[in-house]
Scaffold this motif. Sequence first.
Motif, PDB file in Angstrom:
ATOM      1  N   ASP A 166       1.546   6.650  -7.016  1.00 23.19           N
ATOM      2  CA  ASP A 166       0.557   7.623  -7.351  1.00 23.19           C
ATOM      3  C   ASP A 166       0.924   8.838  -7.103  1.00 23.19           C
ATOM      4  O   ASP A 166       0.558   9.799  -8.013  1.00 23.19           O
ATOM      5  CB  ASP A 166      -0.899   7.275  -6.430  1.00 23.19           C
ATOM      6  N   HIS A 167       1.591   9.134  -6.371  1.00 22.95           N
ATOM      7  CA  HIS A 167       2.232  10.683  -5.910  1.00 22.95           C
ATOM      8  C   HIS A 167       3.160  11.047  -7.023  1.00 22.95           C
ATOM      9  O   HIS A 167       3.013  12.101  -7.347  1.00 22.95           O
ATOM     10  CB  HIS A 167       2.887  10.631  -4.434  1.00 22.95           C
ATOM     11  N   ASN A 219       0.554  -1.234  -0.158  1.00 23.15           N
ATOM     12  CA  ASN A 219      -0.024  -0.035   0.080  1.00 23.15           C
ATOM     13  C   ASN A 219       0.879   1.316   0.015  1.00 23.15           C
ATOM     14  O   ASN A 219       0.468   2.384  -0.688  1.00 23.15           O
ATOM     15  CB  ASN A 219      -0.799   0.102   1.314  1.00 23.15           C
ATOM     16  N   ARG A 220       1.969   1.099   1.019  1.00 23.38           N
ATOM     17  CA  ARG A 220       2.854   2.435   0.859  1.00 23.38           C
ATOM     18  C   ARG A 220       3.350   2.613  -0.329  1.00 23.38           C
ATOM     19  O   ARG A 220       3.606   3.921  -1.041  1.00 23.38           O
ATOM     20  CB  ARG A 220       3.763   2.132   2.008  1.00 23.38           C
ATOM     21  N   ARG A 239       2.058   1.647  -3.594  1.00 22.78           N
ATOM     22  CA  ARG A 239       1.180   2.138  -4.487  1.00 22.78           C
ATOM     23  C   ARG A 239       1.008   3.714  -4.139  1.00 22.78           C
ATOM     24  O   ARG A 239       0.828   4.441  -5.041  1.00 22.78           O
ATOM     25  CB  ARG A 239      -0.009   1.419  -4.264  1.00 22.78           C
ATOM     26  N   SER A 240       1.039   4.137  -3.112  1.00 21.26           N
ATOM     27  CA  SER A 240       0.878   5.386  -2.858  1.00 21.26           C
ATOM     28  C   SER A 240       1.960   6.300  -3.247  1.00 21.26           C
ATOM     29  O   SER A 240       1.440   7.382  -3.765  1.00 21.26           O
ATOM     30  CB  SER A 240       0.552   5.817  -1.302  1.00 21.26           C
TER      31      SER A 240
END
Length: 313
Positions: free
Chosen positions: A8-9, A1-2, A4-5
């Motif tokens: 996205d950033h 999740n980290r 993926r974020s």
Amino acid sequence: NRRRSELDHIENEIGEAEGLLEETRRALEVISLEFGRALPGYAVVMSPPSTPVDPAEDTRKMLTAAGGMGGIFLALALTLAMAFSERRIRFAETLVPFEHRVPVRQVSAADDTDPHSSDLLRNELQLQNLRKPRLVGKPPVIAVTRAQPGETSAVAHALAHSFARSRMKTLCIDADFAGISFEGGDIGWSDILPGTASQPLQVDGASDLFESGVGCDHSLQDPGVSAPMVRAALDKIAGSFDVIVVSAGSLQDRLSAQFILSNAEVAVLAVKPSDTRAKVFAQIDRLDSLPRNGSVAVMRSARAGDPWLELRT
């Protein structure tokens, strides 16, 4: 999740960077366009093509057709203009086919009253070849006429003045009935023809020049003149003159002009570039046969491009 974020950033940052680059590119295009307008002669070599919002129609075929039609109409107009101009004499060389009958002795840009041209014409007439011997004891009669309507008095008076300047006793007669005075005046040609006695009047300032006007007897018109009347009038008025110059009027609308020419030694046909060819050609036979020693043609007010202007002035 980290992770993926984080991705996205990073993608958001990349999108923002692309947006800034696009805005920067547009700003540079605007700057280069305004800079080109401010500096004459500056050209943007790598400017992108522009697409018009409302593109114009292709009118090349229409313009080609319109140009062709315009060319056809212009050619027709020029043809008509040339056809109308060919009806006129224009240049003295138009009379070449009749040179052996009515030679052109003078082509001048001067008007009918020019003294120098009149002196040159006087010399040409004195050197005119004779077909028949001159009548002994009678002054030569020179008749000035035209082939179409028009006055002849200006040429006749200028020629008479020229003869008077050469110390020849000269009589100038105005025999054109168009100038008859209906309100009274000096006795002249129209009075002499029926038999009225008259003496020519001496011109002021010219001791050798005498004149006889057209007269004031309006009871005698041009159709009432006969050949014996003209012959008797010329014999009566001749007197002791050295030469007689007669303004006979137009051969086309003056019947008496033919009788004057038949009693003349030589006739002078006054021609202008605006004269109609057919009317001039129609009078060649009369001009050649009526005077004892034929006729000569004189063109005044000749066009600047006349080929004979420098040859027969």
